[in-house]
Design a protein around this motif. Structure first.
Motif, PDB file in Angstrom:
ATOM      1  N   PRO A 144       0.493  -1.164   0.116  1.00 25.94           N
ATOM      2  CA  PRO A 144      -0.166   0.039   0.266  1.00 25.94           C
ATOM      3  C   PRO A 144       0.799   1.147   0.613  1.00 25.94           C
ATOM      4  O   PRO A 144       2.135   1.332   0.454  1.00 25.94           O
ATOM      5  N   ILE A 145       0.331   2.345  -0.107  1.00 28.60           N
ATOM      6  CA  ILE A 145       0.781   3.733  -0.385  1.00 28.60           C
ATOM      7  C   ILE A 145       1.253   4.579   0.485  1.00 28.60           C
ATOM      8  O   ILE A 145       2.498   5.419   0.970  1.00 28.60           O
ATOM      9  N   PHE A 146       0.705   4.085   1.875  1.00 29.23           N
ATOM     10  CA  PHE A 146       0.815   4.384   4.065  1.00 29.23           C
ATOM     11  C   PHE A 146       1.362   2.918   4.592  1.00 29.23           C
ATOM     12  O   PHE A 146       0.267   2.282   3.969  1.00 29.23           O
ATOM     13  N   PHE A 147       2.180   2.944   4.839  1.00 29.98           N
ATOM     14  CA  PHE A 147       2.558   2.052   5.839  1.00 29.98           C
ATOM     15  C   PHE A 147       3.318   2.462   6.769  1.00 29.98           C
ATOM     16  O   PHE A 147       3.308   4.048   6.930  1.00 29.98           O
ATOM     17  N   ASP A 183       5.452   5.930   3.788  1.00 32.08           N
ATOM     18  CA  ASP A 183       4.822   6.116   2.845  1.00 32.08           C
ATOM     19  C   ASP A 183       4.977   6.625   0.966  1.00 32.08           C
ATOM     20  O   ASP A 183       6.475   6.367   1.365  1.00 32.08           O
ATOM     21  N   ILE A 184       4.613   5.888  -0.031  1.00 32.36           N
ATOM     22  CA  ILE A 184       5.557   6.052  -1.055  1.00 32.36           C
ATOM     23  C   ILE A 184       6.142   7.308  -1.709  1.00 32.36           C
ATOM     24  O   ILE A 184       7.447   7.454  -2.374  1.00 32.36           O
ATOM     25  N   GLY A 185       5.928   8.455  -1.129  1.00 35.79           N
ATOM     26  CA  GLY A 185       6.557  10.142  -0.926  1.00 35.79           C
ATOM     27  C   GLY A 185       7.893  10.249  -0.394  1.00 35.79           C
ATOM     28  O   GLY A 185       9.052  10.323  -0.953  1.00 35.79           O
ATOM     29  N   ILE A 238       3.566  16.479   0.749  1.00 34.75           N
ATOM     30  CA  ILE A 238       4.296  17.029   2.018  1.00 34.75           C
ATOM     31  C   ILE A 238       4.931  16.435   2.573  1.00 34.75           C
ATOM     32  O   ILE A 238       5.857  16.029   2.927  1.00 34.75           O
ATOM     33  N   SER A 239       4.916  14.649   2.300  1.00 31.37           N
ATOM     34  CA  SER A 239       5.706  14.291   3.280  1.00 31.37           C
ATOM     35  C   SER A 239       7.478  14.208   2.244  1.00 31.37           C
ATOM     36  O   SER A 239       8.474  14.123   2.701  1.00 31.37           O
ATOM     37  N   MET A 240       6.958  13.967   0.477  1.00 31.87           N
ATOM     38  CA  MET A 240       7.955  14.070   0.023  1.00 31.87           C
ATOM     39  C   MET A 240       9.093  15.214   0.180  1.00 31.87           C
ATOM     40  O   MET A 240      10.133  15.490   1.128  1.00 31.87           O
ATOM     41  N   SER A 241       7.890  16.540   0.357  1.00 26.99           N
ATOM     42  CA  SER A 241       8.771  17.898   1.388  1.00 26.99           C
ATOM     43  C   SER A 241       9.645  18.084   2.250  1.00 26.99           C
ATOM     44  O   SER A 241      10.729  18.735   2.635  1.00 26.99           O
ATOM     45  N   ILE A 270       5.444   6.653  -8.934  1.00 28.91           N
ATOM     46  CA  ILE A 270       6.703   8.123  -8.832  1.00 28.91           C
ATOM     47  C   ILE A 270       8.155   7.621  -9.894  1.00 28.91           C
ATOM     48  O   ILE A 270       8.446   6.517  -9.328  1.00 28.91           O
ATOM     49  N   ASN A 271       8.364   8.632 -10.415  1.00 26.87           N
ATOM     50  CA  ASN A 271       9.326   8.332 -10.923  1.00 26.87           C
ATOM     51  C   ASN A 271      10.308   9.381 -10.306  1.00 26.87           C
ATOM     52  O   ASN A 271       9.979  10.596 -10.354  1.00 26.87           O
ATOM     53  N   THR A 272      11.979   9.072  -9.777  1.00 27.25           N
ATOM     54  CA  THR A 272      12.623   9.957  -9.514  1.00 27.25           C
ATOM     55  C   THR A 272      13.912  10.054 -10.303  1.00 27.25           C
ATOM     56  O   THR A 272      14.274   9.308 -10.795  1.00 27.25           O
TER      57      THR A 272
END
Lengths: 361, 334
Positions: B59-62, B66-68, B109-112, B140-142
């Motif tokens: 899942p994207i939140f765990f 999270d994925i970010g 926000i998490s990524m930031s 998400i690709n980075t």
């Protein structure tokens, strides 16, 4: 949980038993560990190297996934290709090859295949997806069969009509007999599966010990369990006295789990089953009784697949009986590798051939 | 509830509003604010490290992330283990039609936050929206750019027999946390992903101790796979001691139940370091002072024997080979 396990992994204790085994072991001694869980623990802990050179540990037919026949897999894949069908399976079935495909490939081609941890998970999914037909691939030995039977009874009680089981469950006693009674068998003793025996009770090994003269010792799965069982077997072997030993007293008794056996008897009947590498063994399979026919995927879907041919040149049967080594097989390491397995012994990462391939034994 | 629609990917006003209200708002920095087609970077280093990664975690939140957070930490760590200091990142989002805007904002926000903590700027990005069912919520690709200080250059060719192998902490936390969340399993005690940016800690190691020869983050495939990659590329052997590999009790218990081997389970906040024997203790000292390295320890060493093989000395003193997995680790029935 770990504190219940750690005492059976104690280094000093294990090394002490290891020394004792080496002290009493003088004659060549082939022990087959029947259960995939034992094989796993033996490899992981390096048990073979702790028992001296006289004792050879051979992996037997006790991984229900590895012994699923090619025809079984073809049938599951045919089911997975039906419209509106969800296949629920234990994870390690995913890579097992049928004639042309595997579940992992079927999933990639669009089939809805889900990994579950129990038959009950599949019942739950059936409730959540009323418009779909949920088929649980019921594979396993006496340990798993009662849980599959319980799921069928649960579905009956709750009147769930979109759940069924393709029963590929198998029972141990006939397979053990097939292995130990073979003319070219090199098996002197069996390390018997702890969890299966917890259900069946130790009585089922009586014929193997009395008629075939092969010692049986029920063992747990931790290193100290296994080493102690090997010690007890070695003691009997050196005295030429085949014996039935229960070395997993904390879990196993003579009569087994009566309740679980009752549930199994209620739902299943004995039937012939094909084992990959060993062929058809009479009365070694469990099929769903007529009274639960509406939960029997064999009846619900009426799938027939062309008879599967075993891979020519595969000598898994001989390897499972301990009669030959992987090196004797023409397919080994060429047509049959862990990435593209053909035979039962390569399918599972703990199979004899897979271990030889990986560890260069 | 606001959700993402195909119009958010149209390039029109609705797209611009999304970009302004979520991405520019939270990723704010001078380079991004110029809103040019390319970010223009001032880089003084002669040599840069450049990496890319794609994140599809489910899942994207765990628990623990999270994925970010993974997207930032994963990119930062790939640069950091190359011995570089992460400076800039790009991020491209593929969003599935119907994805809640509030979840997107939470991820951004998490990524930031984590980019700030790691000291990297997200300087360019892109968003596409695909129809329902064509992606799973959010991908998400980075890419990331890092610069080198004047310190040692590290590389697999520097590894020699006798070098020590260090792990910066317990293994298997991330994979088990995600699997538990995915399957709705409840463990004896909560298991959190170890997802974390390691750049600051690894930079302290590179600056404070000589003799670090190679670093890698054991993500997919876990510690066992990373060590196998090292033996394969270096033509040397590795031996590790089972009793020295740190594993949390809860992770051990979960793996027992699920039939998984923690050595093959993904980590998102750990690094494997290979160092000259004489500086291993110093490296451990530095790591242990850091919040992400407090369980760091030496787990084994590089050997001339058994080239291209990873051996494990069990707690009973016998060795076995730790191979590569064929594919994904599948839970065993027996």
């Amino acid at each position: 949980m770990s504190r219940y396990i750690d005492e059976y992994r104690d280094t000093d204790l294990c090394l002490k038993i290891s020394e004792e085994i080496k002290k009493i072991s003088h004659k060549p001694f082939n022990i087959m560990e029947v259960c995939g869980g034992h094989t796993m623990s033996i490899r992981k802990n390096g048990i073979q190297k702790l028992v001296g050179d006289n004792i050879k540990l051979i992996s037997g037919p006790g991984c229900p996934v590895c012994v699923a026949s090619i025809g079984d897999i073809d049938k599951i894949i045919a089911l997975s290709e039906l419209n509106n069908c969800i296949i629920c399976t234990f994870g390690d079935m995913m890579r097992v090859p049928g004639t042309n495909s595997s579940l992992i490939k079927a999933k990639a081609s669009g089939s809805d295949v889900r990994i579950v941890y129990s038959a009950q998970d599949a019942v739950k999914l059936a409730k959540e997806e009323p418009a779909k037909k949920v088929v649980f691939i019921g594979i396993g030995f006496e340990t798993t069969a009662p849980t599959i039977a319980a799921a069928i009874r649960q579905a009956t009680e709750e009147r769930i009509n979109n759940f069924s089981v393709l029963s590929l469950a198998r029972t141990m006693p006939q397979a053990l007999k097939a292995v130990t009674d073979a003319k070219d068998s090199r098996i002197d003793a069996l390390l018997c599966p702890g969890h299966v025996t917890a259900i069946t009770g130790t009585g089922m090994y009586d014929p193997v010990v009395k008629k075939s003269g092969v010692s049986c010792c029920v063992s747990g799965f931790e290193p100290a369990d296994l080493l102690r069982a090997i010690y007890l077997l070695t003691e009997k072997h050196e005295m030429d006295q085949p014996a039935l030993i229960n070395a997993y007293e904390r879990v196993v008794n003579e009569e087994g789990n009566v309740k679980a056996k009752d549930v199994m008897d209620d739902v299943f009947r004995a039937a012939d089953a094909e084992w990959r590498g060993l062929g058809i063994i009479p009365d070694s399979g469990l099929k769903i009784k007529e009274k639960y026919a509406e939960y029997d995927a064999d009846k619900v879907f009426d799938i027939t697949v062309p008879p599967a041919e075993s891979f020519s040149g595969c000598i898994c049967g001989d390897i499972l009986r301990g009669a030959k080594d992987p090196a004797d097989c023409g397919l080994f390491g060429r047509e049959c590798t862990p990435e593209a397995p053909k035979g039962a012994c390569m399918v599972s990462s703990e199979g004899t051939c897979a271990a030889w391939y990986q560890y260069g034994e | 509830m606001s959700i993402i629609t195909l119009e958010h990917g149209s390039g029109g006003k609705i797209s611009h509003k999304l970009v302004q209200d979520i991405f520019f708002k939270h990723f704010k920095n001078d380079i991004l604010d110029r809103a040019d087609d390319s970010a223009v970077l001032d880089i003084s280093s002669e040599k840069i490290a450049f990496t890319t990664d794609t994140f599809v975690v489910k899942p994207i939140f765990f628990p623990g992330g999270d994925i970010g957070k993974i997207a930032v930490c994963g990119t930062v760590n790939d640069l950091a283990v190359a011995g570089a200091r992460p400076k800039y990142m790009s991020c491209g989002f593929i969003l599935e039609e119907g994805f809640p805007e509030k979840d997107l904002e939470k991820i951004v926000i998490s990524m930031s936050e984590w980019a700030k903590k790691a000291g990297v700027s997200i300087v360019t990005g892109d968003t596409k929206v695909v129809a329902r069912g064509e992606a799973d919520k959010i991908f998400i690709n980075t890419s990331g750019v890092g610069v080198f200080g004047s310190g040692d250059r590290i590389g697999i060719d520097q590894i020699e027999p006798g070098d020590k192998i260090i792990i910066t902490g317990t293994v298997g936390d991330h994979g088990v946390a995600v699997l538990g969340e995915r399957k709705g399993l409840e463990f004896e005690s909560e298991i959190y992903s170890d997802c974390a940016p390691l750049n600051d800690m690894l930079d302290q190691v590179m600056c404070g101790a000589n003799g670090v020869k190679f670093m890698r983050d054991p993500t997919r495939g876990g510690l066992a796979t990373t060590l196998n990659e090292i033996t394969d590329s270096s033509n040397l052997g590795i031996i590790i001691e089972e009793k020295n590999v740190p594993i949390k009790e809860a992770v051990k218990g979960a793996c027992e139940l699920l039939g998984l081997d923690p050595l093959y389970i993904a980590n998102e906040g750990k690094a494997v370091l290979i160092t000259a024997p004489e500086c291993a203790d110093k490296v451990i000292d530095i790591l242990k002072k850091n919040e992400y390295g407090k369980d760091a320890c030496i787990i084994g060493e590089v050997t001339e024997e058994n080239p291209r093989k990873v051996c494990l000395k069990t707690r009973y003193g016998v060795t076995r080979i730790v191979g590569m997995l064929t594919g994904e680790q599948l839970p065993r029935i027996c």
